[in-house]
Design a protein around this motif. Structure first.
Motif, mmCIF file in Angstrom:
data_model
loop_
_atom_site.group_PDB
_atom_site.id
_atom_site.type_symbol
_atom_site.label_atom_id
_atom_site.label_comp_id
_atom_site.label_asym_id
_atom_site.label_seq_id
_atom_site.Cartn_x
_atom_site.Cartn_y
_atom_site.Cartn_z
ATOM 1 N N VAL A 122 56.417 23.533 57.648
ATOM 2 C CA VAL A 122 56.093 23.716 59.056
ATOM 3 C C VAL A 122 54.954 24.715 59.138
ATOM 4 C CG1 VAL A 122 56.955 24.524 61.278
ATOM 5 C CG2 VAL A 122 58.449 23.222 59.767
ATOM 6 N N VAL A 123 53.840 24.342 59.791
ATOM 7 C CA VAL A 123 52.691 25.242 59.888
ATOM 8 C C VAL A 123 52.566 25.878 61.261
ATOM 9 C CG1 VAL A 123 51.392 24.084 58.077
ATOM 10 C CG2 VAL A 123 51.100 23.370 60.446
ATOM 11 N N GLY A 124 53.346 25.398 62.212
ATOM 12 C CA GLY A 124 53.274 25.982 63.539
ATOM 13 C C GLY A 124 54.217 25.289 64.503
ATOM 14 N N MET A 125 54.240 25.827 65.709
ATOM 15 C CA MET A 125 55.073 25.243 66.755
ATOM 16 C C MET A 125 54.208 24.966 67.980
ATOM 17 S SD MET A 125 58.604 27.396 66.397
ATOM 18 C CE MET A 125 57.842 28.988 66.556
ATOM 19 N N PHE A 126 54.444 23.826 68.607
ATOM 20 C CA PHE A 126 53.681 23.383 69.770
ATOM 21 C C PHE A 126 54.650 23.154 70.918
ATOM 22 C CE2 PHE A 126 52.179 19.942 72.442
ATOM 23 C CZ PHE A 126 50.879 20.315 72.710
#
Length: 98
Positions: free
Chosen positions: A50-54
């Protein structure tokens, strides 16, 4: 998309702020969506990579933007994140850090 930072944007280990972006409606200044980067991680600490949250921010001002707009917003942030990953990899290779 505009750069953003704050206490809600943290790395997986919560030790430092990471890059974040917000999608701003220029006509009103309303924030439509946010992306919080989680920073680099190893496969051991982050098996799903996981590289980020949107997240879309739902409020009365966003009614009627439609599904096509949502798809465009998601594709645009994916493009920005991928470009950043490629630039970071190229920089590491240029300095012999990989």
């Amino acid at each position: 998309w505009r750069h953003s930072s704050g206490p809600f944007i943290r790395t997986l280990d919560s030790t430092r702020d990471s890059g974040g972006l917000k999608l701003v409606r220029t006509s009103t200044g309303d924030v439509i969506a946010v992306y919080a980067g989680l920073g680099p991680s190893s496969k051991a600490s982050n098996p799903n990579r996981v590289v980020g949250m949107f997240r879309f921010l739902k409020n009365d001002g966003l009614v009627g933007l439609g599904e096509e707009f949502e798809v465009m917003a998601i594709m645009s942030i994916m493009s920005i994140v991928e470009k950043g990953k490629r630039e970071s990899k190229a920089n590491r290779e240029a300095f012999g850090l990989t």
